[in-house]
Design a protein around this motif. Structure first.
Motif, short mmCIF file in Angstrom:
data_model
loop_
_atom_site.label_atom_id
_atom_site.label_comp_id
_atom_site.label_asym_id
_atom_site.label_seq_id
_atom_site.Cartn_x
_atom_site.Cartn_y
_atom_site.Cartn_z
N ASP A 40 0.79 -1.24 0.14
CA ASP A 40 0.01 -0.13 -0.04
C ASP A 40 0.91 1.40 0.13
O ASP A 40 1.30 1.77 1.16
CB ASP A 40 -0.87 0.09 1.18
N LEU A 42 0.10 4.23 -0.83
CA LEU A 42 -0.75 5.49 -0.34
C LEU A 42 -0.35 5.53 1.02
O LEU A 42 -0.33 6.67 1.75
CB LEU A 42 -1.98 5.30 -0.93
N TRP A 78 -1.41 11.86 -6.13
CA TRP A 78 -2.74 11.48 -5.68
C TRP A 78 -3.59 12.36 -4.90
O TRP A 78 -3.10 12.98 -3.89
CB TRP A 78 -2.59 10.20 -4.95
N LYS A 80 -7.06 11.83 -3.08
CA LYS A 80 -7.96 11.04 -2.41
C LYS A 80 -7.51 9.84 -3.53
O LYS A 80 -6.49 9.37 -3.21
CB LYS A 80 -9.42 11.38 -2.46
N ASP A 81 -8.50 9.36 -3.98
CA ASP A 81 -8.25 8.01 -5.13
C ASP A 81 -8.09 8.60 -6.30
O ASP A 81 -8.12 7.87 -7.19
CB ASP A 81 -9.32 6.96 -4.70
N LYS A 82 -7.80 9.91 -6.81
CA LYS A 82 -7.62 10.29 -8.13
C LYS A 82 -6.21 10.48 -8.29
O LYS A 82 -5.42 11.14 -7.61
CB LYS A 82 -8.41 11.81 -8.38
N LYS A 83 -5.62 9.72 -9.65
CA LYS A 83 -4.41 9.98 -9.80
C LYS A 83 -3.94 10.80 -10.91
O LYS A 83 -4.47 10.56 -11.94
CB LYS A 83 -3.73 8.34 -10.16
#
Length: 125
Positions: A40, A42, A78, A80-83
């Motif tokens: 992980d 992140l 990144w 949040k969950d947007k790359k």
């Protein structure tokens, strides 16, 4: 000669501020095989000390050694969950976005000696 994966840092304001990035995943071949797996990335990035940068800040990626041929180098943020992929220019310069917020940084390096991934924790003000 050092055949280990390079340490990677970000040069902000021409050496006034250097941000050391954390190794995440390494698969490196030289005189020895170096391998590190982070499931992980992140979560690892979140654990790093937050570094504050200005919106639109110009940054350069630096390696502490370079006895390998760079095949591909990419920088991602990144939110949040947007790359979001950042455009890398000449001499490994890029710009942080103008949008303020808390971001996680990912740098992916592919070379003729293997691959390495690095992360950081960035706050754009």
């Amino acid at each position: 000669m050092d055949f280990t994966p390079p340490s990677v840092s970000l040069d902000i304001d021409n050496g006034i501020q250097l941000i050391q990035l954390k190794e995440a995943n390494i698969n490196w071949y030289s005189d020895k095989h170096y391998n590190k797996e982070t499931k992980d990335i992140l979560s690892l990035a979140r654990k790093q000390k937050q570094v504050i940068v200005k919106s639109g800040q110009e940054v350069q990626i630096l390696f502490d050694s370079e006895d390998f041929k760079v095949l591909d180098l990419r920088v991602w943020l990144w939110l949040k969950d947007k790359k979001i992929e950042l455009k890398l220019g000449k001499n490994r310069y890029f710009y942080f976005p103008k949008e303020k917020g808390e971001y996680l940084l990912e740098v992916d390096l592919r070379t003729d000696s293997g691959s390495a991934q690095y992360v950081g924790n960035i706050v754009i003000k």
